[in-house]
Design a protein around this motif. Structure first.
Motif, PDB file in Angstrom:
ATOM      1  N   LEU A  20       0.725  -1.210   0.027  1.00 58.29           N
ATOM      2  CA  LEU A  20      -0.076  -0.008   0.151  1.00 58.29           C
ATOM      3  C   LEU A  20       0.785   1.443  -0.066  1.00 58.29           C
ATOM      4  O   LEU A  20       0.636   2.088  -0.843  1.00 58.29           O
ATOM      5  N   LEU A  24       0.984   4.437  -2.899  1.00 57.08           N
ATOM      6  CA  LEU A  24       0.809   5.887  -2.314  1.00 57.08           C
ATOM      7  C   LEU A  24       1.920   6.708  -2.838  1.00 57.08           C
ATOM      8  O   LEU A  24       1.639   7.866  -3.064  1.00 57.08           O
ATOM      9  N   ALA A  43      -8.246   6.854   1.083  1.00 55.90           N
ATOM     10  CA  ALA A  43      -8.461   5.998  -0.270  1.00 55.90           C
ATOM     11  C   ALA A  43      -9.833   5.534  -0.174  1.00 55.90           C
ATOM     12  O   ALA A  43     -10.367   5.116   0.682  1.00 55.90           O
ATOM     13  N   PHE A  50      -6.757   7.526  -4.414  1.00 53.82           N
ATOM     14  CA  PHE A  50      -6.322   8.324  -3.148  1.00 53.82           C
ATOM     15  C   PHE A  50      -7.134   9.789  -3.215  1.00 53.82           C
ATOM     16  O   PHE A  50      -6.818  10.392  -4.239  1.00 53.82           O
ATOM     17  N   VAL A  72      -5.099   5.855   5.050  1.00 56.38           N
ATOM     18  CA  VAL A  72      -4.212   5.404   4.503  1.00 56.38           C
ATOM     19  C   VAL A  72      -3.110   4.932   5.871  1.00 56.38           C
ATOM     20  O   VAL A  72      -2.530   4.109   5.792  1.00 56.38           O
TER      21      VAL A  72
END
Length: 329
Positions: A20, A24, A43, A50, A72
């Protein structure tokens, strides 16, 4: 307790957290998919984008069948949720689908856009699917895209926000809890009880007065708590006051503050809006709600009324009203 804390229930393995985080930090994901604000911390797990705090408030209002919002940094993600994000590929890939047919001359909202402009665009983009290729649009409105990354997940509300420093603890606002009344509370003495309510948030504890010999007490008392940046559930317990022995518990519950605080943060100055509903905490098998609890702007204040069925006890209901108070008030 009968309720489960989802944050403790599903722990992501380190490899999932890394996946993840790697997604990002990709260039296109460093800006909100909808308004372009930098450093998004939210997100939509089932859409795969996002988004920033302001846009996440609109996403949440769409319902989780369209957009399931997670933090997140704070929330625990399931493997399926992370897989959905990975499969979409991030903001650029998602926008190539959801914004494929934006009309010429149409202006997307920017980071400083009004709530009305932001809400109109996001609803057009995801709810009405106005910018999708026509063959991909789902007329029923029950899902976003007819593809493997559109997944149904359980309703839940979480949030984070900018913070205010007070000593060594960061606070983001104040919570006023009005303990209104109890109904059909449990008997802990011969024929009645002497109930009082204790609320705990983080290291703070507040309590109501004791009402003598009453299973249907009316308190109408307001209790204040500071809300830390990394807040959890508000813990509630009802006790029977005893003079000569330890107080007996008469039930407990955990209250999810995410719907109230996330909605309040997303809308900003509530005094600028007419009375309206801005959020909702949904009744489910793993919380103590008797009915869905809506978050509303009322006379310029963000409030949430709820009726709570006390857990781990034979009977008892508490009626509460929560109010969010921003630090600058």
């Amino acid at each position: 307790m009968a309720m489960n804390n989802k944050r403790l229930e599903f722990a992501r393995p380190a490899s999932s957290k890394r996946r993840l985080k790697d997604l990002l930090i990709q260039k296109d994901n460093r800006f909100c998919a909808d308004c372009g604000a930098s450093d998004p911390k939210w997100a939509s797990a089932n859409i795969g984008v996002f988004v920033c705090l302001k846009c996440c408030g609109v996403h949440r209002s769409l319902g989780t069948h369209i957009s399931k919002i997670l933090s997140v940094t704070l929330d625990e993600w399931s493997g399926d949720e992370i897989d959905s994000m990975i499969e979409v590929g991030g903001n650029s890939s998602a926008n190539s689908i959801y914004e494929a047919y934006i009309p010429e001359g149409y202006t997307k909202p920017g980071p400083d856009a009004s709530h009305e402009h932001r809400a109109k665009f996001i609803r057009s983009k995801y709810e009405r699917q106005e910018f999708l290729k026509p063959s991909l649009r789902i007329v029923s409105g029950k899902s976003t895209l007819q593809s493997s990354f559109s997944k149904r997940i359980m309703d839940s509300f979480r949030s984070t926000s900018s913070s205010h420093m007070e000593g060594m603890v960061e606070f983001i606002g104040m919570l006023k809890v009005k303990v209104i009344k109890g109904t059909d509370l449990a008997i802990r003495d011969m024929r009645s009880s002497d109930p009082y309510v204790i609320l705990k948030l983080g290291k703070q504890t507040v309590q109501t007065s004791v009402i003598k010999s009453n299973l249907n007490p009316v308190w109408n008392e307001e209790l204040m708590l500071s809300v830390p940046q990394q807040f959890g559930a508000l813990n509630l317990k009802v006790f029977d006051h005893d003079l000569f022995s330890a107080d007996d518990i008469m039930g407990e519950a955990e209250l999810d503050l995410q719907p109230l605080i996330t909605s309040a943060m997303a809308f900003g100055d509530a005094g600028m809006f007419d009375d309206m509903q801005i959020g909702k905490w949904l009744k489910s098998h793993d919380n103590a709600l008797i009915d869905d609890s809506t978050v509303n702007i009322i006379d310029g204040k963000v409030k949430q009324e709820m009726s709570i069925k006390l857990q781990n006890v034979e009977s008892g209901v508490l009626d509460l009203e929560l109010e969010w108070i921003p630090l600058d008030h």
